[in-house]
Design a protein around this motif. Structure first.
Motif, PDB file in Angstrom:
ATOM      1  N   HIS A   1      43.228  -6.551  32.707  1.00 32.11           N
ATOM      2  CA  HIS A   1      44.014  -7.733  32.351  1.00 32.11           C
ATOM      3  C   HIS A   1      44.781  -7.596  31.034  1.00 32.11           C
ATOM      4  O   HIS A   1      45.567  -8.492  30.684  1.00 32.11           O
ATOM      5  N   GLY A   2      44.547  -6.489  30.317  1.00 30.15           N
ATOM      6  CA  GLY A   2      45.226  -6.301  29.052  1.00 30.15           C
ATOM      7  C   GLY A   2      44.670  -7.207  27.957  1.00 30.15           C
ATOM      8  O   GLY A   2      43.669  -7.908  28.146  1.00 30.15           O
ATOM      9  N   PHE A   3      45.333  -7.178  26.816  1.00 29.56           N
ATOM     10  CA  PHE A   3      44.924  -8.010  25.677  1.00 29.56           C
ATOM     11  C   PHE A   3      45.578  -9.383  25.846  1.00 29.56           C
ATOM     12  O   PHE A   3      46.526  -9.745  25.139  1.00 29.56           O
ATOM     13  N   THR A   4      45.066 -10.138  26.793  1.00 31.12           N
ATOM     14  CA  THR A   4      45.711 -11.386  27.198  1.00 31.12           C
ATOM     15  C   THR A   4      44.763 -12.573  27.102  1.00 31.12           C
ATOM     16  O   THR A   4      43.541 -12.420  27.038  1.00 31.12           O
ATOM     17  N   ARG A   5      45.359 -13.725  27.141  1.00 26.79           N
ATOM     18  CA  ARG A   5      44.569 -14.950  27.194  1.00 26.79           C
ATOM     19  C   ARG A   5      43.797 -15.025  28.515  1.00 26.79           C
ATOM     20  O   ARG A   5      42.723 -15.617  28.577  1.00 26.79           O
TER      21      ARG A   5
ATOM     22  N   SER B   1      40.013 -16.029  29.107  1.00 25.60           N
ATOM     23  CA  SER B   1      39.696 -17.141  29.990  1.00 25.60           C
ATOM     24  C   SER B   1      38.677 -16.745  31.051  1.00 25.60           C
ATOM     25  O   SER B   1      37.746 -17.502  31.361  1.00 25.60           O
ATOM     26  N   LEU B   2      38.820 -15.549  31.588  1.00 25.77           N
ATOM     27  CA  LEU B   2      37.930 -15.088  32.661  1.00 25.77           C
ATOM     28  C   LEU B   2      36.555 -14.682  32.160  1.00 25.77           C
ATOM     29  O   LEU B   2      35.588 -14.641  32.930  1.00 25.77           O
ATOM     30  N   ALA B   3      36.443 -14.364  30.878  1.00 26.36           N
ATOM     31  CA  ALA B   3      35.193 -13.836  30.319  1.00 26.36           C
ATOM     32  C   ALA B   3      34.008 -14.762  30.571  1.00 26.36           C
ATOM     33  O   ALA B   3      32.886 -14.302  30.802  1.00 26.36           O
ATOM     34  N   VAL B   4      34.256 -16.057  30.522  1.00 27.29           N
ATOM     35  CA  VAL B   4      33.159 -17.020  30.670  1.00 27.29           C
ATOM     36  C   VAL B   4      32.471 -16.895  32.027  1.00 27.29           C
ATOM     37  O   VAL B   4      31.288 -17.210  32.176  1.00 27.29           O
ATOM     38  N   MET B   5      33.191 -16.392  33.037  1.00 25.19           N
ATOM     39  CA  MET B   5      32.627 -16.264  34.372  1.00 25.19           C
ATOM     40  C   MET B   5      31.643 -15.101  34.481  1.00 25.19           C
ATOM     41  O   MET B   5      30.937 -14.976  35.488  1.00 25.19           O
ATOM     42  N   TYR B   6      31.619 -14.272  33.441  1.00 24.76           N
ATOM     43  CA  TYR B   6      30.701 -13.119  33.438  1.00 24.76           C
ATOM     44  C   TYR B   6      29.485 -13.379  32.553  1.00 24.76           C
ATOM     45  O   TYR B   6      28.720 -12.459  32.265  1.00 24.76           O
ATOM     46  N   SER B   7      29.313 -14.608  32.138  1.00 22.22           N
ATOM     47  CA  SER B   7      28.166 -14.963  31.311  1.00 22.22           C
ATOM     48  C   SER B   7      26.871 -14.777  32.096  1.00 22.22           C
ATOM     49  O   SER B   7      26.792 -15.134  33.282  1.00 22.22           O
ATOM     50  N   PRO B   8      25.835 -14.189  31.465  1.00 23.17           N
ATOM     51  CA  PRO B   8      24.548 -13.988  32.152  1.00 23.17           C
ATOM     52  C   PRO B   8      23.938 -15.285  32.666  1.00 23.17           C
ATOM     53  O   PRO B   8      23.140 -15.276  33.605  1.00 23.17           O
TER      54      PRO B   8
ATOM     55  N   SER C   1      39.195   8.976  22.312  1.00 23.98           N
ATOM     56  CA  SER C   1      38.662   8.745  23.655  1.00 23.98           C
ATOM     57  C   SER C   1      38.376   7.263  23.906  1.00 23.98           C
ATOM     58  O   SER C   1      38.364   6.819  25.058  1.00 23.98           O
ATOM     59  N   LYS C   2      38.144   6.516  22.844  1.00 22.73           N
ATOM     60  CA  LYS C   2      37.885   5.079  22.988  1.00 22.73           C
ATOM     61  C   LYS C   2      39.128   4.345  23.502  1.00 22.73           C
ATOM     62  O   LYS C   2      39.034   3.241  24.045  1.00 22.73           O
ATOM     63  N   ASN C   3      40.291   4.964  23.341  1.00 19.68           N
ATOM     64  CA  ASN C   3      41.547   4.345  23.786  1.00 19.68           C
ATOM     65  C   ASN C   3      41.813   4.541  25.274  1.00 19.68           C
ATOM     66  O   ASN C   3      42.660   3.852  25.847  1.00 19.68           O
ATOM     67  N   GLU C   4      41.137   5.492  25.886  1.00 19.35           N
ATOM     68  CA  GLU C   4      41.568   5.984  27.193  1.00 19.35           C
ATOM     69  C   GLU C   4      41.610   4.909  28.271  1.00 19.35           C
ATOM     70  O   GLU C   4      42.508   4.908  29.113  1.00 19.35           O
ATOM     71  N   GLY C   5      40.677   3.981  28.267  1.00 14.40           N
ATOM     72  CA  GLY C   5      40.656   2.968  29.314  1.00 14.40           C
ATOM     73  C   GLY C   5      41.725   1.900  29.182  1.00 14.40           C
ATOM     74  O   GLY C   5      41.989   1.163  30.142  1.00 14.40           O
ATOM     75  N   VAL C   6      42.350   1.814  28.001  1.00 15.96           N
ATOM     76  CA  VAL C   6      43.311   0.726  27.765  1.00 15.96           C
ATOM     77  C   VAL C   6      44.663   1.241  27.272  1.00 15.96           C
ATOM     78  O   VAL C   6      45.456   0.472  26.733  1.00 15.96           O
ATOM     79  N   LEU C   7      44.941   2.521  27.472  1.00 14.78           N
ATOM     80  CA  LEU C   7      46.157   3.122  26.922  1.00 14.78           C
ATOM     81  C   LEU C   7      47.427   2.367  27.306  1.00 14.78           C
ATOM     82  O   LEU C   7      48.321   2.176  26.475  1.00 14.78           O
ATOM     83  N   GLU C   8      47.513   1.943  28.561  1.00 18.18           N
ATOM     84  CA  GLU C   8      48.744   1.287  29.011  1.00 18.18           C
ATOM     85  C   GLU C   8      48.985  -0.046  28.312  1.00 18.18           C
ATOM     86  O   GLU C   8      50.108  -0.543  28.263  1.00 18.18           O
ATOM     87  N   HIS C   9      47.923  -0.626  27.759  1.00 17.50           N
ATOM     88  CA  HIS C   9      48.046  -1.934  27.101  1.00 17.50           C
ATOM     89  C   HIS C   9      48.221  -1.840  25.586  1.00 17.50           C
ATOM     90  O   HIS C   9      48.557  -2.839  24.947  1.00 17.50           O
ATOM     91  N   LEU C  10      47.985  -0.664  25.008  1.00 18.83           N
ATOM     92  CA  LEU C  10      47.995  -0.549  23.550  1.00 18.83           C
ATOM     93  C   LEU C  10      49.364  -0.775  22.909  1.00 18.83           C
ATOM     94  O   LEU C  10      49.439  -1.413  21.857  1.00 18.83           O
TER      95      LEU C  10
END
Length: 230
Positions: free
Chosen positions: A20-24, A28-35, A102-111
């Motif tokens: 989803h990139g560095f987006t709102r 917004s979706l993060a709350v749905m992954y709460s334990p 290497s920490k960048n690799e998963g999000v390179l397209e969004h950086l």
């Protein structure tokens, strides 16, 4: 919601950046992954504003959280107490910087867009100086990586050499990070070449204002290379 809840949601949002990139939306979706499993719908805009900042400020909050997490993750990679430690007690500077890349690799397209966002001045300033980039986030990011890399590789420089050394390493890392966006598979080799030439580069960035200009120009390159207008 409390600051504890805010921090917990930021942590849950980090894995969502890849898709989803560095987006709102990621926030917004993060709350749905709460334990707790209590939330079956994303946060509304009002809740995102209240927790993370209005408009693009929420995106900046997420980007800064990701940078902080990358720094902590780098430290843990070389921790004696970590189950995922990647190397021996005294890693080389090159290996530490490669691990950070290497920490960048998963999000390179969004950086590129995220860097553009961080470098964009506050709304009022951008209205007055529409072509001005704020250099502080770029320099802070660079120096943060350099300081952590020096610490992990047991750099012993002191006094004026301490500052010059970190300025040099920061410039090298930023150049390698820019290269990584163009050519991910050759970023490590490029970094090795820069480290070999670090004595010459160190002379080039010995003065603080020259170093700062180098870092800001590199970030401008990251931003404009993808056709992004801050």
């Amino acid at each position: 919601m409390s600051s504890t809840t805010r921090n917990a949601l930021l942590k849950l949002a980090l894995p969502l950046i890849k898709d989803h990139g560095f987006t709102r939306s990621a926030l917004s979706l993060a709350v749905m992954y709460s334990p707790s499993g209590k939330h079956t719908a994303p946060l509304n805009d009002t809740a995102v504003d209240a927790l993370f900042g209005e408009g693009d400020e929420a995106r900046r909050t997420l980007m800064n959280a990701w940078l902080d997490d990358a720094r902590v993750s780098l430290r843990k990679s070389y921790s004696q107490d970590s189950d995922t430690a990647t190397t021996a007690r005294n890693p080389s500077l090159g290996n530490v910087l490669k691990t950070r890349l290497s920490k960048n690799e998963g999000v390179l397209e969004h950086l590129p867009e995220a860097f553009a966002l961080l470098a964009t001045p506050p709304t009022l300033s951008s209205l007055i100086f529409p072509l001005t980039l704020d250099p502080r986030p770029a320099i802070s990011h660079s120096m943060s990586v350099a300081a952590e890399a020096c610490k992990l590789s047991c750099d012993t420089s002191v006094g004026a050499t301490w500052y010059t050394r970190r300025a040099t390493i920061g410039a090298i890392y930023t150049a390698a990070e820019l290269h990584q966006l163009y050519s991910p598979t050759t970023a490590h080799d490029f970094l090795d070449r820069l480290l070999e030439e670090s004595q010459t580069l160190g002379m080039a960035v010995d003065e603080t204002f020259i170093y700062a200009k180098y870092i800001v120009d590199a970030w401008k390159g990251i931003i404009t290379s993808r056709g992004i207008t801050p």
